[in-house]
Design an enzyme around this catalytic site. Structure first.
Site: not given
Length: 425
Positions: A88, A91, A188, A279
């Site tokens: 993404h 990110e 991410h 993440e």
């Protein structure tokens, strides 16, 4: 030329070729990132190989840097590992972390640091710092709601892989077909948690207590915890302000939220590569001044996770003549995968397993089914999984009865098996 002058010239060449100082903590744009990767490749040609796996919608190269003692080719017995970031485009911490990781690895190898030498001598590491350079170009610096998530065509790249439960990302899918990756993670932002497959479900037996559980759930939980507990704070499970807390800093992907067409499910089901999603920051675009601390938060975790590629058992499947064979089915009792694990083009198999006893069944056309029980005595601390080759015996020909009807050749059988494993377009 005197020996002293020659020595001085060699020292000068070394200083000109190798970076004089560690990589600066800031956000490098795509052109700067490309120049850095080219420089690393030129400075460390013995342990790095830089290549493009394709282009973005706007024609930017998707650069992958490979690190290892044989960076340009696979070596039998050396597992393939990969890190991917910036899927993404907004990110962005992941791409910073992977560039810093590259810098850390090559400097450690140059300085004969034992941890770097052992890792690069035992593992072939592939790093794709940005999967979505176009999205990065479009991103702004808002912590949560910045633009740039999608690619230039407005596609969310982590919702666009062929889904295992519904039955493209062309550059990455093509890349997965050229390498037999064993372990992977994609980085991410927007949360602080290690998420593991499955991300999706068809409502079948994989649903257990609200989670969508893979046959290798014990290994996935272990992998996620390796990252979270080596991270300075992820394992505490503290939530970001807009999310719930996560026990031990890990979560099953589906239990967090269902996600069709995700990359980690695709890797596991279609490519025999165990992948988790990391993440790594509550803020998708952290302020520049926070980058050194965020690197220190993740440094040990990134290194420890790579070492997990040496879990379990590895080896080759050999036919009755001792020749390695491709597409032999290698199954572990009690782990019925949606797509059976098979030996690759080198005849190799890799099975990430925790220490314990496991019964393997190996099947290959024209040979007897082989069943063996193996004991996995240790984890990845030796930088090598247990090595075991499976040696098959040719099946006995029938001694009576009518002549068998001619069937497909071995080549066509392998071809058919390969077709059955192809991703759905």
């Amino acid at each position: 030329m005197s020996s002293l002058l020659l020595l001085l010239l060699l020292l000068l060449l070394l200083l000109l070729s190798a970076p004089a100082s560690p990589l600066e903590f800031r956000y490098h744009d795509n052109s700067e990132m490309e120049q850095y990767l080219l420089h690393v490749n030129a400075s460390y040609p013995d342990i790095t190989h830089l290549h493009s796996i394709g282009q973005s919608v706007r024609g930017q190269e998707l650069w992958v840097l490979v690190l290892g003692r044989t960076p340009t080719r696979h070596t039998v017995g050396i597992p393939e590992f990969k890190y991917i970031a910036n899927m993404h485009g907004n990110e962005v911490l992941g791409r910073v972390l992977l560039l810093q990781l590259i810098d850390h690895l090559v400097r450690g190898y140059r300085d004969n640091e034992p941890w770097s030498s052992r890792l690069l001598n035992s593992t072939r590491i592939h790093i794709l710092p940005t999967m979505n350079p176009d999205g990065f170009d479009a991103a702004d610096t808002h912590c949560l709601y910045s633009q740039g998530r999608f690619n230039f065509n407005g596609v969310d790249l982590n919702r666009n892989f062929p889904d295992a439960f519904a039955g493209r990302r062309r550059a990455v899918i093509g890349w997965l077909r050229t390498e037999s990756f064993v372990l992977s993670a994609n980085l991410h932002g927007g949360a602080l948690v290690a998420s593991y497959p499955y991300d999706n479900s068809n409502g079948g037996s994989e649903l257990v207590g609200g989670a969508s559980v893979t046959p290798d759930n014990d290994v996935f939980v272990h992998l996620a915890k390796v990252y979270s507990f080596h991270h300075t704070s992820m394992h505490r499970g503290d939530s970001c302000h807009d999310s719930r807390p996560f026990l031990d800093g890990i979560t099953n992907g589906y239990q967090w939220y269902p996600l069709p067409g995700g990359m980690q499910d695709y890797n596991y089901v279609w490519s025999q590569c165990l992948e988790v999603t990391l993440e790594v920051s509550c803020c998708k675009f952290p302020p520049v001044q926070q980058l050194p601390v965020l690197w220190r938060d993740n440094q040990r975790a990134l290194l420890a996770f790579m070492q997990q590629v040496h879990l379990g058992v590895k080896g080759r499947v050999l036919d009755s003549s001792g020749v390695p064979v491709q597409n032999a089915v290698v199954e572990v009792k009690g782990r019925r995968n949606l797509c059976p694990f098979r030996s690759d083009q080198h005849g190799e198999y890799y099975r990430l397993l925790l220490p314990g006893n496991y019964t393997f069944t190996v099947t290959f056309p024209g040979h007897e089914v082989l069943t063996e029980t193996l004991s996995v005595p240790y984890g990845p601390e030796r930088f090598s999984a247990l090595t075991h080759d499976f040696r098959l015996r040719r099946a006995a020909a029938p001694t009576s009865g009518p002549a068998p009807t001619p069937g497909p050749t071995l080549t066509s059988s392998i071809s058919s098996a390969s077709v059955s494993l192809a991703p759905v377009s």
